[in-house]
Design an enzyme around this catalytic site. Structure first.
Site, PDB file in Angstrom:
ATOM      1  CE  LYS A   1     -18.203  -1.929  -1.997  1.00  0.00           C
ATOM      2  NZ  LYS A   1     -18.972  -1.079  -1.060  1.00  0.00           N
TER       3      LYS A   1
ATOM      4  CE  LYS B   1      -8.280  -8.534  -2.423  1.00  0.00           C
ATOM      5  NZ  LYS B   1      -7.918  -8.649  -0.993  1.00  0.00           N
TER       6      LYS B   1
ATOM      7  CE  LYS C   1      -4.065  -2.142   2.081  1.00  0.00           C
ATOM      8  NZ  LYS C   1      -4.990  -2.188   3.230  1.00  0.00           N
TER       9      LYS C   1
END
Length: 358
Positions: A230, A227, A143
């Site tokens: 959103k 996967k 991230k």
């Protein structure tokens, strides 16, 4: 309750085995997990965490404490969100959990930020952890790439400390999560062990990880190598639990497939078609070997999948709409937040005394 026969695996790092075996303190079984308020959950969230929790809720002994936190503080670990959006996301996630079968009378369902004791324990745990170890965690490495060097939010680095505090504030013994959280669970166990050793106490149990063996891994409808999420792929890549019948049919018919003839299950050569079969299996609870798909065309598969999903989600949609029109969600969050605070207050008073704050 023997959860192994129900398809669960309980694991714990062997590095804590000596501490556990020598412990003289009995900690009552408490299940705890958290879920980020991302708004309306999609099928990946449903099969990955929500359904396993509801099944567990209906399986374990009634006297066993179960706690589920909507972790709104974690939601700002990558930076602040508009206040109205965060409030809406939290309300929608709470309503979704109840609509999916989380029973507030059986599960203490609460909002993380209603329990300020968690943040204080997170600070205490920070004194037992190093920045270098936190920076080595895979999720942090992944991230941090979203930010310019030097502009990484502190919350992203310290996220695992808050995650550990979520669990330890309530002295939870068992954490139902997926395999991808194993490293965070090891860090959590390490912090519990370090605290106990540093302060010569047995105040914290060493939490165990509970993983459902038959965990359904739901993939994107538009890119089966990824996967369902959103954060990528667009709206057509996922099906949300409140999607209308029309929307479900549209998303399924436009899902990625191929033109290789009748349906076969072949992940190596027909990944997209196999992905749709996996989703059909998850929704219907039928093993792939029992699905009679040999005469299906890909369109048959898509339409059958859409029908199965709509049948599964219809009662959830209706319950969600009912909750949105009432004040029940706000009442549940208020009452359960107060109940969670009572538990946390008692535990933090003991922790603060051990640390020397009292």
């Amino acid at each position: 309750m023997n959860l192994i026969k129900y398809g669960y695996r309980i694991s714990q790092s062997s590095q804590f085995s000596r501490s556990i075996s020598s412990s003289t303190t009995h900690h009552p079984t408490i299940y705890f997990t958290g879920i980020q308020p991302t708004g309306i959950p999609h099928l990946g969230n449903f099969f990955g965490s929500i359904e396993p929790w509801t099944e567990l809720q209906n399986t374990v002994d009634k006297e066993t404490q179960m706690m589920l936190s909507v972790v709104d503080q974690h939601a700002i670990s990558l930076g602040p969100l508009p206040a109205d959006q965060l409030r809406s996301n939290t309300h929608q996630m709470t309503a979704s959990l109840i609509a999916c079968g989380v029973d507030p009378k059986r599960t203490l369902l609460f909002r993380q930020s209603d329990v300020p004791h968690i943040a204080q324990l997170s600070w205490i745990l920070g004194s037992l952890q190093t920045t270098s170890k936190l920076a080595r965690l895979p999720q942090y490495k992944e991230k941090q790439q979203r930010f310019k060097k030097g502009d990484i939010p502190v919350g992203l680095l310290t996220y695992p400390l808050l995650q550990a505090a979520d669990v330890l504030t309530f002295k939870a013994t068992t954490v139902p999560v997926g395999e991808d959280q194993s490293q965070h669970l090891n860090l959590l166990g390490g912090l519990a062990y370090a605290f106990n050793k540093t302060y010569n106490t047995e105040i914290f149990p060493i939490p165990k990880q509970l993983t459902r063996e038959s965990h359904a891994r739901i993939r994107s409808l538009r890119d089966p190598e990824k996967k369902m999420s959103k954060s990528s792929g667009g709206e057509r890549s996922r099906i949300e639990i409140t999607d209308s019948r029309e929307s479900i049919i549209e998303k399924c018919t436009k899902a990625q497939s191929d033109n290789a003839g009748k349906v076969t299950y072949d992940k190596e050569n027909r990944l997209a078609v196999s992905n749709l079969l996996d989703l059909y299996s998850a929704v219907t609870k039928m093993p792939i070997s029992e699905i009679q798909f040999s005469e299906w065309t890909t369109l048959d598969l898509k339409m059958n999948l859409a029908e199965a999903i709509d049948k599964k989600l219809k009662p959830i949609r209706e319950k969600f709409d009912e909750l949105q029109k009432s004040g029940e969600v706000d009442k549940i969050l208020l009452e359960n937040g107060e109940a969670a605070c009572e538990i946390a207050e008692k535990n933090l008073k003991e922790i603060r005394r051990v640390v020397g704050f009292l």
